[in-house]
Enzyme design. Structure first.
Site, PDB file in Angstrom:
ATOM      1  N   ASP A 127      -2.971  77.264  13.731  1.00 26.00           N
ATOM      2  CA  ASP A 127      -1.997  77.453  14.677  1.00 26.00           C
ATOM      3  C   ASP A 127      -2.602  78.694  15.741  1.00 26.00           C
ATOM      4  OD1 ASP A 127       0.149  76.307  13.372  1.00 26.00           O
ATOM      5  OD2 ASP A 127       0.254  78.002  11.990  1.00 26.00           O
ATOM      6  N   LYS A 151      -5.115  75.354  19.244  1.00 23.94           N
ATOM      7  CA  LYS A 151      -6.036  74.353  19.420  1.00 23.94           C
ATOM      8  C   LYS A 151      -5.475  73.494  20.544  1.00 23.94           C
ATOM      9  CE  LYS A 151      -6.161  73.604  15.150  1.00 23.94           C
ATOM     10  NZ  LYS A 151      -5.554  74.707  14.489  1.00 23.94           N
ATOM     11  N   GLY A 170       0.757  71.068  14.177  1.00 29.47           N
ATOM     12  CA  GLY A 170       1.947  71.144  15.078  1.00 29.47           C
ATOM     13  C   GLY A 170       1.379  71.763  16.423  1.00 29.47           C
ATOM     14  N   HIS A 171       0.895  70.888  17.393  1.00 30.60           N
ATOM     15  CA  HIS A 171       0.111  71.562  18.594  1.00 30.60           C
ATOM     16  C   HIS A 171       1.007  71.450  19.850  1.00 30.60           C
ATOM     17  CE1 HIS A 171      -3.819  69.885  16.446  1.00 30.60           C
ATOM     18  NE2 HIS A 171      -3.569  71.036  16.173  1.00 30.60           N
ATOM     19  N   GLN A 173      -5.276  72.239  11.524  1.00 31.59           N
ATOM     20  CA  GLN A 173      -5.151  73.686  10.589  1.00 31.59           C
ATOM     21  C   GLN A 173      -6.311  74.287  11.075  1.00 31.59           C
ATOM     22  OE1 GLN A 173      -4.799  69.988   8.798  1.00 31.59           O
ATOM     23  NE2 GLN A 173      -2.721  70.518   9.437  1.00 31.59           N
TER      24      GLN A 173
HETATM   25  P1  IMP Z   1       0.174  70.986   3.410  1.00 34.03           P
HETATM   26  O1  IMP Z   1      -0.982  70.863   4.519  1.00 34.03           O
HETATM   27  O2  IMP Z   1       1.623  70.562   4.010  1.00 34.03           O
HETATM   28  O3  IMP Z   1      -0.078  70.415   1.985  1.00 34.03           O
HETATM   29  O4  IMP Z   1       0.348  72.663   3.467  1.00 34.03           O
HETATM   30  C1  IMP Z   1      -0.576  73.330   2.629  1.00 34.03           C
HETATM   31  C2  IMP Z   1      -0.921  74.769   3.514  1.00 34.03           C
HETATM   32  O5  IMP Z   1      -1.463  74.467   4.755  1.00 34.03           O
HETATM   33  C3  IMP Z   1       0.441  75.351   3.682  1.00 34.03           C
HETATM   34  O6  IMP Z   1       0.154  76.727   3.432  1.00 34.03           O
HETATM   35  C4  IMP Z   1       0.772  74.822   5.133  1.00 34.03           C
HETATM   36  O7  IMP Z   1       1.798  76.022   5.488  1.00 34.03           O
HETATM   37  C5  IMP Z   1      -0.478  75.073   5.533  1.00 34.03           C
HETATM   38  N1  IMP Z   1      -0.671  74.176   6.826  1.00 34.03           N
HETATM   39  C6  IMP Z   1      -0.629  73.060   6.916  1.00 34.03           C
HETATM   40  N2  IMP Z   1      -0.532  72.405   8.292  1.00 34.03           N
HETATM   41  C7  IMP Z   1      -0.788  73.663   8.960  1.00 34.03           C
HETATM   42  C8  IMP Z   1      -0.800  73.822  10.313  1.00 34.03           C
HETATM   43  O8  IMP Z   1      -0.806  72.978  11.219  1.00 34.03           O
HETATM   44  N3  IMP Z   1      -0.686  75.268  10.838  1.00 34.03           N
HETATM   45  C9  IMP Z   1      -0.746  76.197   9.816  1.00 34.03           C
HETATM   46  N4  IMP Z   1      -0.806  76.100   8.477  1.00 34.03           N
HETATM   47  C10 IMP Z   1      -0.610  74.883   8.244  1.00 34.03           C
END
Ligand code: IMP
Length: 443
Positions: A12, A15, A39-40, A222
């Site tokens: 977040d 990017k 989520g961009h 991420q």
């Molecule tokens: P997962 O990717 O859904 O398995 O989540 C694993 C961890 O990564 C969790 O703490 C999510 O909140 C975090 N996470 C996954 N995608 C994002 C993102 O795009 N932005 C911020 N945190 C993320």
């Protein structure tokens, strides 16, 4: 001439906006890991676009986008995104290429994720509930289904047999109402028909693009501290968000990467569980969350907020070989009297300046802050470095000094135009090179 855009904190970082800004100089934007957990948000002239799976470059007409083998794809989520964009006037059409080696996310992945999170109790990861982790588990467990496998529509073929086995494992794990593999197989075949035109060999496509001198932008999802290897394990996502993920997630060699730009917020946020050394609790955290509108673009969850952590960013510089930084959301710090910035961690008697690998050590670390004066004038919407208040420039200077790399971009608002391109910085030079190359190749 290629450039990689990588999150240098916990995701977040903004990017999407930076990729969108750089895209006019590229002809291809490629995603290499993650899925629709990302989520961009990109705001262009008052219209807001939220992208999850599609590279942010899709907003630019004529730019082609690649979803690499390292990405996990939920076909229904992808179709929803494509249809939403079409309703906003953006046609994906033939501009998308999905690697035939990319794995798919199916409904049983979401069911298994819900089970796994509930079993963890207070040790839950706080995932996005999109089925991302279980899909990567299937990939590593060698029972995943790849885009190339979807072409086989017969009820006794390899696709049907993989779906039957995976649904049966899901039914065994969950108990309760059993899922019907035949119904799922029919859904997958229907989705495969819509996907088919986009599926191909992304590695070959990119190799040809490099040969033709095209410029590729590699878009990370991420961030470094959520990387499966280099992040705050086990509170991480299931893929390599760091620079190495580009080679494995797209089938390209390391020399294709070119420059690496790390994106950082002027403070720190994280969604989900896990360590966040500079986290603010109470009013200060709430204030940052509200002024930064820190709510997840994918899940709407409130983000945890804290001060800028130079230990984290220095770590990201090393792990990714960052050439420069883009600092986003500087304007969110407008109005503060004083801005703390974490320069190290106190661990017992020791002062740590490198990010520790042990989660026990990290949990015992206390941030050491340096306090810089806030700025008297707002930075919101400022578009020239010289127009920033001197205190804001000093803050950015300290970020540069502590990270060891220069700042190339500063973002002062959510709109594409609210951006400072640092003169003679990495991006400025790169854009000039691209313009020259375009002139030279013009007929
Ligand atoms: P997962 O990717 O859904 O398995 O989540 C694993 C961890 O990564 C969790 O703490 C999510 O909140 C975090 N996470 C996954 N995608 C994002 C993102 O795009 N932005 C911020 N945190 C993320």
């Amino acid at each position: 001439m290629n450039i990689a855009v990588i999150g240098a904190q916990w995701g977040d970082e903004g990017k999407g906006k930076i990729v969108d800004l750089l895209t006019p100089n590229a002809s291809i934007v490629a995603r290499y890991q993650g899925g629709h957990n990302a989520g961009h948000t990109v705001r262009v002239g008052g219209t807001e676009f939220i992208l999850h799976l599609l590279p942010s470059g899709i907003l630019h007409p004529g730019v082609r986008c690649v979803i690499g083998n390292g990405v996990v794809i939920d076909p229904q989520a992808l179709f929803t995104e494509i249809d939403t964009l079409a309703a906003q006037g953006i046609e994906v059409g033939g501009r998308l290429l999905i690697s035939d080696r990319a794995h798919v996310i199916l409904p049983y992945h979401r069911d298994l994720e819900a089970l796994s999170e509930s079993r963890r109790g207070d040790q839950r990861i706080g995932t996005t509930s999109r089925g991302i982790g279980p899909s990567y588990e299937d990939k590593v467990g060698r029972r995943g289904i790849r885009a190339a496998d979807l072409a086989d529509g017969s009820e006794d073929g390899a696709l049907a047999s993989a779906i039957r086995a995976n649904v049966s494992a899901r039914n065994e794990a969950l108990g309760g109402a059993a899922a019907d593999w035949r119904a799922l197989h029919a859904d997958v075949c229907a989705a495969a028909r819509r996907l088919a035109g986009w599926v191909g060999d992304a590695s070959v496509f990119l190799a040809r693009a490099f040969e033709a001198g095209e410029c590729v932008l590699f878009e990370g999802a991420q961030g470094t501290l959520l990387d499966i290897d280099h992040g705050t394990y086990p509170f991480v996502t299931s893929s390599n968000a760091t620079v190495g993920g580009i080679c494995t997630g797209l089938g390209v060699g390391p020399r294709a990467i070119g420059s690496v730009l790390g994106i950082v917020k002027a403070y720190t946020t994280r969604v989900g569980e896990g360590p966040l050394p500079t986290e603010l609790h109470g009013d200060e955290g709430d204030q940052l969350r509200e002024s930064g509108r820190e709510y997840g673009a994918s899940t709407g969850r409130p983000r945890r907020c804290g001060w800028y952590d130079a230990v984290v960013v220095r770590y990201a510089v090393r792990v990714n070989g960052l050439d420069a930084l883009a600092v986003t959301k500087l304007d969110v710090l407008d109005g503060l009297d004083e801005i703390p910035l974490c320069t190290g961690y106190r661990h017992g008697e020791r002062l740590l300046t490198e990010f520790p690998g042990s989660r026990t050590v990290l949990a015992e670390c206390r941030p050491v802050y340096e306090r810089l004066p806030g700025w008297s004038r707002p930075t919101a919407g400022v578009r020239r470095y010289e127009d920033l208040p001197p205190e804001a420039r000093a803050y950015l200077g300290r970020i540069e000094a502590l990270s060891g790399v220069p700042i190339a971009i500063v973002s002062t608002g959510s709109d594409r135009a609210d951006t400072i391109l640092v003169r003679d910085g990495l991006v400025d030079r790169w854009q000039a090179e691209r313009a020259l190359a375009a002139q030279e190749s013009a007929p």
